[in-house]
Each structure stands twice: as structure tokens, then as C-alpha cells.
Write an enzyme that holds these catalytic residues in place. Structure first.
Site, mmCIF file in Angstrom:
data_model
loop_
_atom_site.group_PDB
_atom_site.id
_atom_site.type_symbol
_atom_site.label_atom_id
_atom_site.label_comp_id
_atom_site.label_asym_id
_atom_site.label_seq_id
_atom_site.Cartn_x
_atom_site.Cartn_y
_atom_site.Cartn_z
ATOM 1 N N CYS A 173 -11.902 0.496 14.573
ATOM 2 C CA CYS A 173 -12.059 1.610 15.518
ATOM 3 C C CYS A 173 -12.287 2.910 14.742
ATOM 4 C CB CYS A 173 -10.788 1.708 16.356
ATOM 5 S SG CYS A 173 -10.696 3.120 17.463
ATOM 6 N N CYS A 224 -15.505 -0.221 18.681
ATOM 7 C CA CYS A 224 -14.743 -1.037 19.641
ATOM 8 C C CYS A 224 -15.695 -1.697 20.646
ATOM 9 C CB CYS A 224 -13.715 -0.193 20.383
ATOM 10 S SG CYS A 224 -12.247 0.224 19.400
ATOM 11 N N ARG A 247 -10.438 8.084 12.920
ATOM 12 C CA ARG A 247 -10.524 7.692 11.516
ATOM 13 C C ARG A 247 -10.459 8.887 10.552
ATOM 14 N NH1 ARG A 247 -15.275 6.656 8.508
ATOM 15 N NH2 ARG A 247 -14.898 5.233 6.786
ATOM 16 N N CYS A 289 1.772 -5.374 9.910
ATOM 17 C CA CYS A 289 0.807 -5.489 8.799
ATOM 18 C C CYS A 289 0.687 -6.928 8.331
ATOM 19 C CB CYS A 289 1.146 -4.545 7.640
ATOM 20 S SG CYS A 289 -0.099 -4.656 6.317
ATOM 21 N N CYS A 318 -9.286 2.037 20.430
ATOM 22 C CA CYS A 318 -9.514 2.987 21.527
ATOM 23 C C CYS A 318 -10.264 2.348 22.689
ATOM 24 C CB CYS A 318 -10.272 4.219 21.024
ATOM 25 S SG CYS A 318 -12.053 3.940 20.764
ATOM 26 N N HIS A 359 3.948 1.842 7.205
ATOM 27 C CA HIS A 359 2.928 1.452 8.193
ATOM 28 C C HIS A 359 3.224 0.101 8.835
ATOM 29 C CE1 HIS A 359 1.792 -0.584 4.495
ATOM 30 N NE2 HIS A 359 1.148 -1.464 5.246
ATOM 31 N N GLU A 360 4.484 -0.386 8.702
ATOM 32 C CA GLU A 360 4.802 -1.730 9.201
ATOM 33 C C GLU A 360 6.057 -1.644 10.066
ATOM 34 O OE1 GLU A 360 3.856 -5.590 6.695
ATOM 35 O OE2 GLU A 360 5.995 -5.168 6.520
ATOM 36 N N THR A 363 0.820 -1.197 0.000
ATOM 37 C CA THR A 363 0.000 0.000 0.000
ATOM 38 C C THR A 363 0.869 1.268 0.000
ATOM 39 O OG1 THR A 363 -1.974 0.971 0.963
ATOM 40 C CG2 THR A 363 -0.424 0.010 2.486
HETATM 41 P P1 NAD Z 1 2.364 -9.807 -3.269
HETATM 42 O O1 NAD Z 1 2.573 -9.058 -4.522
HETATM 43 O O2 NAD Z 1 3.560 -10.146 -2.418
HETATM 44 O O3 NAD Z 1 1.596 -11.163 -3.594
HETATM 45 C C1 NAD Z 1 0.591 -11.281 -4.538
HETATM 46 C C2 NAD Z 1 0.709 -12.671 -5.175
HETATM 47 O O4 NAD Z 1 -0.425 -12.886 -6.015
HETATM 48 C C3 NAD Z 1 1.961 -12.845 -6.039
HETATM 49 O O5 NAD Z 1 2.667 -14.008 -5.659
HETATM 50 C C4 NAD Z 1 1.383 -12.966 -7.461
HETATM 51 O O6 NAD Z 1 2.175 -13.813 -8.290
HETATM 52 C C5 NAD Z 1 0.011 -13.563 -7.167
HETATM 53 N N1 NAD Z 1 -0.968 -13.373 -8.238
HETATM 54 C C6 NAD Z 1 -1.098 -12.326 -9.083
HETATM 55 N N2 NAD Z 1 -2.116 -12.527 -9.942
HETATM 56 C C7 NAD Z 1 -2.649 -13.725 -9.633
HETATM 57 C C8 NAD Z 1 -3.728 -14.497 -10.169
HETATM 58 N N3 NAD Z 1 -4.455 -14.052 -11.190
HETATM 59 N N4 NAD Z 1 -4.014 -15.682 -9.595
HETATM 60 C C9 NAD Z 1 -3.278 -16.139 -8.552
HETATM 61 N N5 NAD Z 1 -2.232 -15.460 -8.010
HETATM 62 C C10 NAD Z 1 -1.934 -14.275 -8.546
HETATM 63 O O7 NAD Z 1 1.335 -8.960 -2.381
HETATM 64 P P2 NAD Z 1 1.024 -9.089 -0.801
HETATM 65 O O8 NAD Z 1 1.957 -8.253 -0.013
HETATM 66 O O9 NAD Z 1 0.908 -10.525 -0.469
HETATM 67 O O10 NAD Z 1 -0.416 -8.384 -0.744
HETATM 68 C C11 NAD Z 1 -1.537 -9.008 -1.328
HETATM 69 C C12 NAD Z 1 -2.759 -8.094 -1.257
HETATM 70 O O11 NAD Z 1 -3.180 -7.940 0.096
HETATM 71 C C13 NAD Z 1 -2.533 -6.677 -1.780
HETATM 72 O O12 NAD Z 1 -3.670 -6.310 -2.533
HETATM 73 C C14 NAD Z 1 -2.440 -5.858 -0.500
HETATM 74 O O13 NAD Z 1 -2.786 -4.509 -0.719
HETATM 75 C C15 NAD Z 1 -3.452 -6.571 0.350
HETATM 76 N N6 NAD Z 1 -3.392 -6.321 1.803
HETATM 77 C C16 NAD Z 1 -4.579 -6.213 2.455
HETATM 78 C C17 NAD Z 1 -4.607 -5.988 3.822
HETATM 79 C C18 NAD Z 1 -5.911 -5.928 4.560
HETATM 80 O O14 NAD Z 1 -5.916 -5.565 5.734
HETATM 81 N N7 NAD Z 1 -7.023 -6.283 3.934
HETATM 82 C C19 NAD Z 1 -3.401 -5.860 4.523
HETATM 83 C C20 NAD Z 1 -2.204 -6.002 3.829
HETATM 84 C C21 NAD Z 1 -2.196 -6.224 2.469
HETATM 85 C C1 022 Z 2 -2.190 -2.592 4.390
HETATM 86 N N1 022 Z 2 -3.258 -2.502 3.597
HETATM 87 C C2 022 Z 2 -2.894 -2.895 2.355
HETATM 88 C C3 022 Z 2 -1.593 -3.237 2.424
HETATM 89 N N2 022 Z 2 -1.169 -3.047 3.691
HETATM 90 C C4 022 Z 2 -4.516 -2.076 3.989
HETATM 91 C C5 022 Z 2 -5.139 -1.067 3.282
HETATM 92 C C6 022 Z 2 -6.428 -0.675 3.657
HETATM 93 C C7 022 Z 2 -7.062 -1.271 4.722
HETATM 94 C C8 022 Z 2 -6.417 -2.254 5.442
HETATM 95 C C9 022 Z 2 -5.137 -2.665 5.073
HETATM 96 C C10 022 Z 2 -8.385 -0.897 5.065
HETATM 97 C C11 022 Z 2 -9.486 -1.731 5.056
HETATM 98 C C12 022 Z 2 -10.579 -0.987 5.445
HETATM 99 C C13 022 Z 2 -10.140 0.284 5.688
HETATM 100 N N3 022 Z 2 -8.803 0.358 5.444
HETATM 101 C C14 022 Z 2 -11.004 1.405 6.159
HETATM 102 C C15 022 Z 2 -10.985 1.486 7.639
HETATM 103 C C16 022 Z 2 -12.046 2.424 8.162
HETATM 104 O O1 022 Z 2 -12.643 3.143 7.387
HETATM 105 O O2 022 Z 2 -12.254 2.414 9.382
HETATM 106 C C17 022 Z 2 -8.006 1.506 5.594
HETATM 107 C C18 022 Z 2 -7.213 1.687 6.738
HETATM 108 C C19 022 Z 2 -6.429 2.850 6.896
HETATM 109 C C20 022 Z 2 -6.452 3.837 5.922
HETATM 110 C C21 022 Z 2 -7.244 3.659 4.789
HETATM 111 C C22 022 Z 2 -7.999 2.512 4.638
HETATM 112 C C23 022 Z 2 -5.621 5.075 6.118
HETATM 113 O O3 022 Z 2 -5.087 5.312 7.171
HETATM 114 N N4 022 Z 2 -5.476 5.912 5.126
HETATM 115 C C24 022 Z 2 -7.164 0.647 7.815
HETATM 116 ZN ZN ZN Z 3 0.648 -3.382 4.605
#
Ligand code: NAD
Ligand code: 022
Ligand code: ZN
Length: 375
Positions: free
Chosen positions: A106, A98, A110, A169, A92, A62-63, A42
Site C-alpha cells: 500500500c 491496493c 508510505r 511480523c 488502505c 513493529h510487532e 529490524t
Molecule cells: P534469525 O537471526 O532468527 O535467523 C537467521 C538464521 O539464519 C539463524 O538461525 C542463522 O543461524 C541462520 N544463518 C546465518 N547464516 C547462514 C548461512 N550462511 N546459511 C544458512 N543459515 C544461516 O533472523 P529472523 O528473525 O528469522 O529473520 C531472518 C531475516 O528475515 C532477516 O534478514 C530479517 O530482517 C528478515 N525479515 C524480512 C521480512 C520481510 O517482510 N521480507 C520480515 C521479517 C524479517
Molecule cells: C520486518 N522487516 C524486517 C524484519 N522485520 C521488514 C523490513 C522491510 C520490509 C519488510 C519487512 C520492506 C520490504 C519492502 C519495503 N519494506 C518497502 C515498502 C514500500 O516501499 O512500500 C519496508 C517497510 C516499511 C519501512 C521500510 C521498508 C518503514 O516503515 N520504514 C514495509
Molecule cells: Zn520484524
């Protein structure tokens, strides 16, 4: 005070490593000396300019992990010398979210966090008198940062910063999605789409809870050995399976007398909306649950036949693994120190702050699982 930071000056430009000014902590805030920080997607998403909410100039990151060196007035839950992990999802323990016990999202700070500001509406970072934005409430690409008290998790002091920063993260997101969001039970079958820094942590979470069959799907064959290293039992290359991928996965998960097939749980760790649909369709009729972890690009939409849901599949999402940071993050650090989970092999590269742009290049090229900057 003067601190060293990697500044995102404008969209699409490399980070500039330079000296910036940081004001001390105000009421309810703490000053943290950051000892290590991971580089996550991100940060790159925002730096590239693809994030419509991205603000510049800013101190990204952020990590992180570090030590509290000063606290502002009224801070009661942490003190100077405490080791902490910054939380982009604060806790919080007082806001309606929460108190609901139904979500980790939380809402206390925000609005200001999204605007790149501290809760009082101002920034602690500046350069030559010009304001710099905070990022995700954490700004860990600096050797010192200021955080709200509710946005730090106090952790044990014998844990190495250059490893536990990843718990800020990736580790918590992956393991938490399994344990908090999906609540996977022992014996379950699961499919993980995308074996990167998040997917591998989903896999080790599945191993931890005793899942039976852990299928990993990626388009890169190099990920097979990575998945196996953390507990994956089967690998499928999505490109080899082509448009029959879902049918192939459903077939693979047929067990015993139940010839319907489909996994009990599937996880999208790609951020690709087409993969999200495949993940829904690959889970079991009647009870399968599909968890979206990947963050899709701005404006993207997911599609599926409502029939998939009418026949009992559940589609849900997970932010920061559904973890309540101040409560859950210290436990995950304990699990790491007790060797219940692994982190070290996933940290494929480390570098000083001066080389942070190399970490972005490695991530971009798909050559790293995680790069960590050590201050
Ligand atoms: P990364 O790039 O390390 O891993 C992604 C993997 O997906 C790679 O190995 C890639 O080869 C594979 N891939 C790509 N296209 C594909 C397909 N069509 N089918 C199968 N595999 C495929 O990324 P990451 O650090 O593991 O992050 C993954 C996702 O998680 C990102 O979108 C990131 O923003 C998100 N994320 C979400 C949160 C959350 O709180 N929801 C937190 C952290 C990261
Ligand atoms: C972390 N992320 C992707 C890679 N590393 C990631 C990005 C967004 C979120 C979580 C992890 C996320 C999911 C839902 C929300 N966010 C919204 C949370 C809310 O509205 O309460 C998110 C977060 C922070 C921020 C934006 C979106 C920010 O600080 N700008 C948790
Ligand atoms: Zn992250």
C-alpha cells in the site's frame, strides 16, 4: 498523556526506558494500548545504526498487539475496545497498489511512514517538548501508541496478546511467503535457508499447505530440532556441506524418474546475499521459484548467472509475506486459535519493558527465537 516507552536515543546506544508524552489521535487515527510486543531484527538493525534510513530519537517496535482506547474524527472501521494488531504494511484499499490486487505494498502513507511521521507530517510522541520519531508507522515499544486507522487489523478478542503480537511480523511474513508469494501447493519440495524466527514460520507454512519434502539449511546444528518441531523433514548444515552445498541439495531433491533435481520452492530467511544465490541455484530447472525474505544490509547486491533464469527459474521477493494486513492478519489469528498453526513454542523469552535491552542481547547472541515484552 504520559506513556512508558523504550526510546532509541542514538545509534549504537541501548534503549532508554522512560516516560514520554503522546498526543491523542487526530482525524483518521486511533490510540492503541499496546499489551505486548515482539522484538525483531529490524529494530536491532535500526538501533545499531547500520540502517542508513534510521532516524533518532525514535520509539522503535513493529510487532505488537493491543486494544483501541480512543479514536480520532472520521474513524469508521474500528472502535474503542477493539483488539488490534498494528500493521507496518498498511492496507488502505484505495491506492493504486491496493486496487491493483497485484501487491500488498500500500502506498497511502508510505512517504511519511519512512520519515518517522504520521500521515499529516507531524509526530505524536515527544519528550520534554522535543519531537520523537515514529518507527515503521507502528512504534510498539510503548504502552500506548497512535496509528492510522488503515494500519490496524481488528482481531478476535479471545486471542492472547503475548502470542498474537508475533503475527504482526514474523508469523505472517513466514506463512505468507509460502501461501501468498510462492503459492506452494501440496506435494511440493521446498528448501528453507535460515531457521530463525522467520524460517521456522516458513516451515510451518509449508507443513500447513502439505509440502512433501521440507529441507532446512542452517549453520547452527541446534536448529535441527527446532525445524523438526515445525515440520522440517531433512536438515543440512551449510558449513558441513561447504562449497558443495547446492550440489548436495540438488541431489537430495532428485525424485523418481526426474533425475534433474532441485526444489520446487526455496526461501532465503538469512538476509545473506551469498545464501540468496545458493537458494536460486538450488531450485529446479524449468519451474523452480526462489523467494527472498531476508533483508540484506544497505548497499548489498545479489549476483547470479542469467542462465539460471533463462532456464526457467524465478527469483522473487516478499514483504510482510505478501499479506494484506487488515484482510489476512485476522485470518492468521483465527488459524492460531484453531490450532492450525503454532506460536507458543517459538516465544522463548518474555520480559517487562524495563528489561527490553536483555531481549536485544538474547537476539544478538542467537539464544532466542522470539523475545516478547509484556506491558
Ligand atoms: P534469525 O537471526 O532468527 O535467523 C537467521 C538464521 O539464519 C539463524 O538461525 C542463522 O543461524 C541462520 N544463518 C546465518 N547464516 C547462514 C548461512 N550462511 N546459511 C544458512 N543459515 C544461516 O533472523 P529472523 O528473525 O528469522 O529473520 C531472518 C531475516 O528475515 C532477516 O534478514 C530479517 O530482517 C528478515 N525479515 C524480512 C521480512 C520481510 O517482510 N521480507 C520480515 C521479517 C524479517
Ligand atoms: C520486518 N522487516 C524486517 C524484519 N522485520 C521488514 C523490513 C522491510 C520490509 C519488510 C519487512 C520492506 C520490504 C519492502 C519495503 N519494506 C518497502 C515498502 C514500500 O516501499 O512500500 C519496508 C517497510 C516499511 C519501512 C521500510 C521498508 C518503514 O516503515 N520504514 C514495509
Ligand atoms: Zn520484524
Amino acid at each position: 498523556m504520559d506513556v512508558r516507552a523504550a526510546v532509541a536515543v542514538a545509534a549504537g546506544k541501548p534503549l532508554e526506558v522512560t516516560t514520554v508524552q503522546l498526543e491523542g489521535p487526530k482525524a483518521g487515527e486511533v490510540l492503541v494500548e499496546i499489551k505486548a510486543t515482539g522484538i525483531c531484527h529490524t529494530d536491532e538493525f535500526t538501533l545499531s545504526g547500520a540502517d542508513p534510513e534510521g532516524l533518532f530519537p525514535a520509539v522503535l517496535g513493529h510487532e505488537g498487539a493491543g486494544v483501541i482506547v480512543d479514536v480520532g474524527p472520521g474513524v469508521t472501521t474500528v472502535k474503542q475496545g477493539d483488539h488490534v494488531i498494528p500493521l507496518y504494511t498498511p492496507e488502505c484499499r484505495q491506492c493504486p497498489s491496493c486496487l491493483s490486487r497485484k501487491t500488498n505494498l500500500c502506498t497511502a502513507i508510505r512517504a511519511t511512514q519512512g520519515q518517522g511521521l504520521m500521515p499529516d507530517g507531524s509526530s505524536r510522541f515527544s519528550i520534554g517538548g522535543k519531537k520523537l520519531h515514529h518507527y515503521m508507522g507502528t512504534s510498539t515499544f510503548a504502552n500506548f501508541t497512535v496509528l492510522p486507522e488503515i494500519a490496524v487489523a481488528k482481531v478476535r478478542e479471545d486471542a492472547p496478546f503475548d502470542k498474537i503480537c508475533y503475527i504482526g511480523c514474523g508469523v505472517t511474513t513466514g506463512i505468507g511467503a509460502v501461501m501468498n508469494t510462492a503459492k506452494v501447493q501440496a506435494g511440493a519440495t521446498a528448501i528453507v535457508f535460515g531457521l530463525g524466527g522467520i524460517g521456522l514460520n516458513v516451515i510451518q507454512g509449508l507443513r500447513l499447505v502439505g509440502a512433501d519434502m521440507i529441507i532446512g539449511v542452517d549453520i547452527n546444528n541446534d536448529k535441527k530440532k527446532w525445524g523438526e518441531r515445525f515440520g522440517m523433514t531433512h536438515f543440512v548444515n551449510a558449513n558441513d556441506a561447504g562449497k558443495d552445498l547446492v550440489a548436495h541439495l540438488v541431489n537430495l531433491t532428485k525424485r523418481g524418474a526426474d533425475q534433474i533435481g532441485g526444489a520446487d520452492y526455496t526461501f532465503d530467511c538469512t538476509g545473506n546475499v551469498n545464501v540468496m544465490r545458493q537458494a536460486l541455484e538450488a531450485c529446479h530447472r524449468g519451474w523452480g521459484e526462489s523467494v527472498i525474505i531476508g533483508v540484506a544490509g544497505a548497499g548489498q547486491e545479489i549476483a547470479a548467472r542469467p542462465f539460471q533464469l533463462v532456464t526457467g527459474r524465478v527469483w522473487k521477493g516478499s514483504a510482510f509475506g505478501g499479506a494484506r494486513g487488515r484482510t489476512d492478519v485476522p485470518k492468521i489469528v483465527d488459524w492460531y486459535m484453531e490450532k492450525k498453526i503454532e506460536i507458543d513454542p517459538m516465544i522463548t523469552h518474555t520480559m517487562p519493558l524495563a528489561d527490553i535491552n536483555k531481549g536485544f542481547d538474547l537476539m544478538h547472541a542467537g539464544k532466542s527465537i522470539r523475545s516478547v515484552v509484556v506491558f
